[in-house]
Design an enzyme around this catalytic site. Structure first.
Site, short mmCIF file in Angstrom:
data_model
loop_
_atom_site.label_atom_id
_atom_site.label_comp_id
_atom_site.label_asym_id
_atom_site.label_seq_id
_atom_site.Cartn_x
_atom_site.Cartn_y
_atom_site.Cartn_z
N ASN A 4 0.86 -1.20 0.00
CA ASN A 4 0.00 0.00 0.00
C ASN A 4 0.87 1.22 0.00
OD1 ASN A 4 -2.56 -1.17 0.34
ND2 ASN A 4 -2.18 -1.42 2.52
N ASP A 51 5.72 -5.80 12.14
CA ASP A 51 6.31 -6.10 10.83
C ASP A 51 7.83 -6.26 10.94
OD1 ASP A 51 3.81 -6.00 9.67
OD2 ASP A 51 4.01 -3.94 8.96
N1 LIG Z 1 7.78 -0.04 23.04
C1 LIG Z 1 8.52 -1.06 22.60
N2 LIG Z 1 9.84 -1.13 22.91
C2 LIG Z 1 10.60 -2.14 22.46
N3 LIG Z 1 10.14 -3.16 21.71
C3 LIG Z 1 8.83 -3.15 21.37
C4 LIG Z 1 7.96 -2.10 21.79
N4 LIG Z 1 6.73 -2.35 21.28
C5 LIG Z 1 6.84 -3.52 20.60
N5 LIG Z 1 8.10 -4.00 20.65
C6 LIG Z 1 8.60 -5.25 20.05
O1 LIG Z 1 7.90 -5.50 18.85
C7 LIG Z 1 7.20 -6.75 18.92
C8 LIG Z 1 5.92 -6.62 18.14
O2 LIG Z 1 5.12 -5.59 18.68
P1 LIG Z 1 3.52 -5.73 18.77
O3 LIG Z 1 2.96 -4.42 19.20
O4 LIG Z 1 3.18 -6.92 19.59
O5 LIG Z 1 3.14 -6.03 17.25
P2 LIG Z 1 2.04 -5.31 16.31
O6 LIG Z 1 2.73 -4.13 15.73
O7 LIG Z 1 1.72 -6.37 15.31
O8 LIG Z 1 0.87 -4.95 17.19
C9 LIG Z 1 7.05 -7.03 20.41
O9 LIG Z 1 6.95 -8.42 20.65
C10 LIG Z 1 8.34 -6.44 20.99
O10 LIG Z 1 9.40 -7.35 20.85
#
Ligand SMILES: Nc1ncnc2c1ncn2[C@@H]1O[C@H](COP(=O)(O)OP(=O)(O)O)[C@@H](O)[C@H]1O
Ligand SMILES: [Mg+2]
Length: 317
Positions: free
Chosen positions: A12, A262
């Protein structure tokens, strides 16, 4: 050419306007504009390629400038691009308005992505791959058929079930080796899977479960490996022979969490190859990649390079 990772998914172009507040119906207000590439499939392919894996992307775009942008982007990123050009629909796009508090309003048109057909996926590409990675964001029927084919060919199949709706066809899970949902997607899968016996399961319920109970639910999904990503709470790994939690990689600033998932999934796939299918090592690699992505603004643009991830890997865990 042969790519170790083949991503079947969406592309996209995002158009993002930032303003102090949302406009009212009929109102025009000033704001600032930026545009950039998106789509879960393309973002994950970029994350995989930048983190060191030879990567191919299969998707569909329109016969338009945005489709040409996609071709050029993948070329710059060193991704072997197989973009089917559809004349009956435009390249996928999203209009995103962000207010001063960071809330957003989005209108998306998946356009040509929804036209991706099984015939657009070169079988030779699947045959040469080590890993086939997909998300149901483009044409779910094509994704399902392709994952089944890859599974029959003995490839490692990875599914990120995003975005997910209540009408998601869970039969695709039969073709999945590694399932990587976030907490929302996991809760939906539990509701939809009769063997989980929990048709009202919510994200809140997930956070009240102990690890053994969460592992049991993962087992009921019938997939060998499940990794639930939990935002800033890290992730939960459930395998046939046990379960384990991984914390996030600490110490980097949190600037923009768009595309965290991602970055994690693309780098995980690449890590799996780099570390000879060692899943915990690939998760640690992916957690660093995601933390690096979160420390920069943007989604595709924020995906980290292998050498940056490596630098942190030597300090971490
Ligand atoms: N604030 C953060 N600080 C550091 N790592 C993060 C943070 N947020 C997410 N991550 C990393 O990214 C991964 C994926 O984030 P998540 O929010 O679960 O996925 P999505 O973007 O699909 O919702 C997490 O398992 C973690 O390892
Ligand atoms: Mg999240």
């Amino acid at each position: 050419m042969a790519a170790d990772i083949v991503v079947i998914g969406s592309y996209n172009q995002d158009f993002v306007w930032k303003a102090d507040r949302f406009p009212k119906p009929g109102e025009t207000i000033p704001g600032t504009f930026a545009t950039g590439p998106g789509g879960k499939g393309s973002n994950q392919a970029i994350a995989a390629a930048r983190s060191g894996a030879s990567t191919a992307f299969v998707g569909a775009v329109g016969n338009d400038t945005l489709g040409e942008n996609a071709q050029a982007l993948h070329k710059r990123e060193g991704i072997e691009s197989h973009l089917a050009i559809k004349t009956q629909a435009p390249t996928g796009s999203a209009a995103i308005i962000v207010d001063a508090t960071g809330q957003n309003q989005i209108i998306g048109d998946m356009g040509a992505n929804l036209e991706l057909q099984e015939a657009d996926v070169p079988e030779s590409l699947l045959r040469k791959a080590l890993i086939v990675l997909a998300q149901p964001e483009s044409n779910p029927a094509t994704i399902r058929a392709t994952l089944h084919k890859a599974h029959e060919l003995g490839k490692i199949t990875i599914l990120n079930p995003a975005p997910i709706a209540e009408n998601f066809d869970i039969s695709i899970l039969n073709a999945v080796d590694i399932l990587i949902p976030n907490e929302l997607e996991f809760a939906t899968l539990v509701r939809l899977t009769p063997a989980c016996r929990n048709p009202k399961f919510s994200t809140e319920d997930l956070f009240t479960l102990n690890d053994a109970a969460l592992h049991n639910l993962c087992r009921s999904l019938g997939v060998a490996t499940v990794i639930i990503t939990l935002g800033n709470q890290g992730c939960f790994l459930s395998e046939k022979n046990g379960h384990r939690r991984f914390s996030i990689y600490h110490g980097l600033p949190v600037v923009d969490t768009t595309g965290a998932g991602d970055a994690f999934i693309g780098a995980f796939s690449s890590g799996l190859i780099q570390f000879n299918n060692n899943i915990p090592k690939a998760i640690q690699f992916a957690s660093i990649a995601a933390a690096l992505a979160v420390s920069k603004s943007g989604a595709a643009a924020a995906m980290p390079k292998a050498e940056d991830i490596q630098k942190h890997l030597s300090l971490a865990f």
